[in-house]
Design an enzyme around this catalytic site. Structure first.
Site, PDB file in Angstrom:
ATOM      1  N   ASN A 138      -8.126 -13.140  -5.046  1.00 23.81           N
ATOM      2  CA  ASN A 138      -9.159 -12.851  -6.114  1.00 23.81           C
ATOM      3  C   ASN A 138      -9.888 -14.408  -6.427  1.00 23.81           C
ATOM      4  O   ASN A 138      -9.743 -15.465  -5.985  1.00 23.81           O
ATOM      5  CB  ASN A 138      -7.825 -13.167  -7.455  1.00 23.81           C
ATOM      6  CG  ASN A 138      -6.998 -11.855  -7.368  1.00 23.81           C
ATOM      7  OD1 ASN A 138      -7.402 -10.946  -6.781  1.00 23.81           O
ATOM      8  ND2 ASN A 138      -5.990 -11.775  -8.043  1.00 23.81           N
ATOM      9  N   HIS A 170     -10.851 -16.380  -0.773  1.00 22.98           N
ATOM     10  CA  HIS A 170     -11.792 -15.626  -0.885  1.00 22.98           C
ATOM     11  C   HIS A 170     -13.113 -16.423  -1.771  1.00 22.98           C
ATOM     12  O   HIS A 170     -14.197 -15.909  -2.135  1.00 22.98           O
ATOM     13  CB  HIS A 170     -11.903 -14.359  -1.218  1.00 22.98           C
ATOM     14  CG  HIS A 170     -11.359 -13.285  -0.431  1.00 22.98           C
ATOM     15  ND1 HIS A 170     -10.779 -12.222  -0.649  1.00 22.98           N
ATOM     16  CD2 HIS A 170     -11.000 -13.600   0.924  1.00 22.98           C
ATOM     17  CE1 HIS A 170     -10.292 -11.726   0.456  1.00 22.98           C
ATOM     18  NE2 HIS A 170     -10.249 -12.336   1.479  1.00 22.98           N
ATOM     19  N   MET A 184       2.059  -2.034  -7.940  1.00 20.57           N
ATOM     20  CA  MET A 184       2.369  -0.647  -8.610  1.00 20.57           C
ATOM     21  C   MET A 184       3.003   0.572  -7.657  1.00 20.57           C
ATOM     22  O   MET A 184       3.686   1.437  -8.189  1.00 20.57           O
ATOM     23  CB  MET A 184       1.039  -0.087  -9.036  1.00 20.57           C
ATOM     24  CG  MET A 184       0.484  -0.748 -10.241  1.00 20.57           C
ATOM     25  SD  MET A 184       1.311  -0.858 -11.726  1.00 20.57           S
ATOM     26  CE  MET A 184       1.455   1.002 -12.174  1.00 20.57           C
ATOM     27  N   GLU A 185       2.803   0.358  -6.514  1.00 23.50           N
ATOM     28  CA  GLU A 185       3.258   1.474  -5.419  1.00 23.50           C
ATOM     29  C   GLU A 185       3.394   0.877  -3.956  1.00 23.50           C
ATOM     30  O   GLU A 185       2.914  -0.232  -3.793  1.00 23.50           O
ATOM     31  CB  GLU A 185       2.086   2.645  -5.453  1.00 23.50           C
ATOM     32  CG  GLU A 185       0.955   2.008  -5.078  1.00 23.50           C
ATOM     33  CD  GLU A 185      -0.284   3.259  -5.316  1.00 23.50           C
ATOM     34  OE1 GLU A 185      -1.251   3.033  -4.626  1.00 23.50           O
ATOM     35  OE2 GLU A 185      -0.198   4.340  -6.126  1.00 23.50           O
TER      36      GLU A 185
END
Length: 309
Positions: free
Chosen positions: A141, A158, A276-277
């Site tokens: 991020n 990054h 989340m998944e």
């Protein structure tokens, strides 16, 4: 060992178990990796013993703070997706448009705050440092929310929205001005009907080093650019010594970061995924905790009953 050698070695070591005969110990290890556990109690036992913890974070952890990800079908700024603007070629063609995009993102971030996941990570680092244990955050991020939360040992692979780099002299500097230059004040609206501001280059952010006045660009890694080799060297060192790795809010599809945790897992170190998944890398990890990071991470990193402070 170079990062490329390091990655190549890990890739070779990650061949599927069925491709060649393996010892019963190796077979057992591969079967365990194919069924990641969601037992928080088991994770907490591993966490209590870890001395060097590496936490790899991605866009998912910031999305819970309301940060736009600019990914997927709805990830547009005006009529462009990020990959159409975040390139050296786009900046060379139209630096005004690219700066409008990044100015918008900077201004959005000024209104965003760390969520419980960021705070849990920073608190864990502070607490464990008093016990002679270490926590490093390796983040994809560029929003600096980890820094806002208080994380100290932070590797931003990054770059950062709040750093600039001169295209003339190469100087990198922190920059929290709002707006970053007068010409960008009120610019950057994301609405598709908004026309480009077409700001002259001389009115865009300029280098303040003596006698330079070169055009500044965001100090972020754009598509088609390589990551900072010095930061990658630091990342490699941290991954080599960690005895527990957490993957938080990342899709595990952006390289080379997508290989970091599988590399660690390949040498037998426990890896826990909080997302989340499931992701393409989930079955390589020992633990997987589905759901919002701000909900799953705080209890995972809370003070363990065996900790002595």
């Amino acid at each position: 060992m170079s990062l490329l050698q390091f990655t190549a070695r890990r890739l070779v070591s990650q061949a599927y178990c069925g491709l060649k005969a393996a010892s019963s110990k190796k077979q057992k290890f591969c079967l365990e990796m194919a069924r990641p556990s969601s037992s928080m109690a088991d994770f907490r036992e591993v966490f209590a013993k870890a001395k060097h913890i590496a936490i790899i974070t991605g866009a998912g952890v910031s999305a819970e703070s309301g940060v736009p990800t600019f990914r997927g079908a709805g990830g547009f700024w005006r009529k462009w997706q990020a990959q159409e603007l975040a390139t050296p070629e786009a900046f060379a063609r139209n630096p005004s448009r690219v700066w409008e995009f990044y100015h918008y993102r900077r201004e959005v971030m000024l209104s965003k705050h760390p969520n419980p996941a960021h705070i849990a990570i920073a608190e864990c680092e502070r607490r464990l440092s008093k016990q002679g244990r270490s926590v490093v955050v390796i983040t994809q991020n560029i929003d600096e929310l980890h820094r806002k939360a208080g994380t100290k040992h932070l590797l931003e692979i990054h770059g950062s929205l709040f750093k600039t780099r001169c295209t003339n002299c190469g100087n990198v500097a922190a920059n929290y001005k709002s707006p970053i230059c007068p010409a960008l004040a009120g610019k950057g609206a994301p609405d598709p009907e908004t026309e480009d501001a077409t700001i002259p280059v001389e009115d865009l952010p300029q280098c303040e080093e003596d006698g330079c006045n070169g055009l500044l660009r965001p100090h972020v890694v754009w598509f088609g650019e390589t990551l900072d080799p010095d930061i990658l060297t630091e990342v490699e060192k941290e991954l080599e010594i960690c005895d527990l790795c957490l993957v938080v809010g990342t899709s595990s599809v952006v390289y080379p970061a997508a290989m970091f945790a599988p590399q660690v897992s390949a040498r037998g170190v426990p890896v826990a995924e909080f997302n989340m998944e499931a992701t393409p890398a989930t079955n390589r990890f020992r633990f997987h905790f589905p759901g919002p990071c701000g909900t799953t991470l705080p209890p995972a990193l809370a003070r363990h009953q065996t900790e002595i402070i």
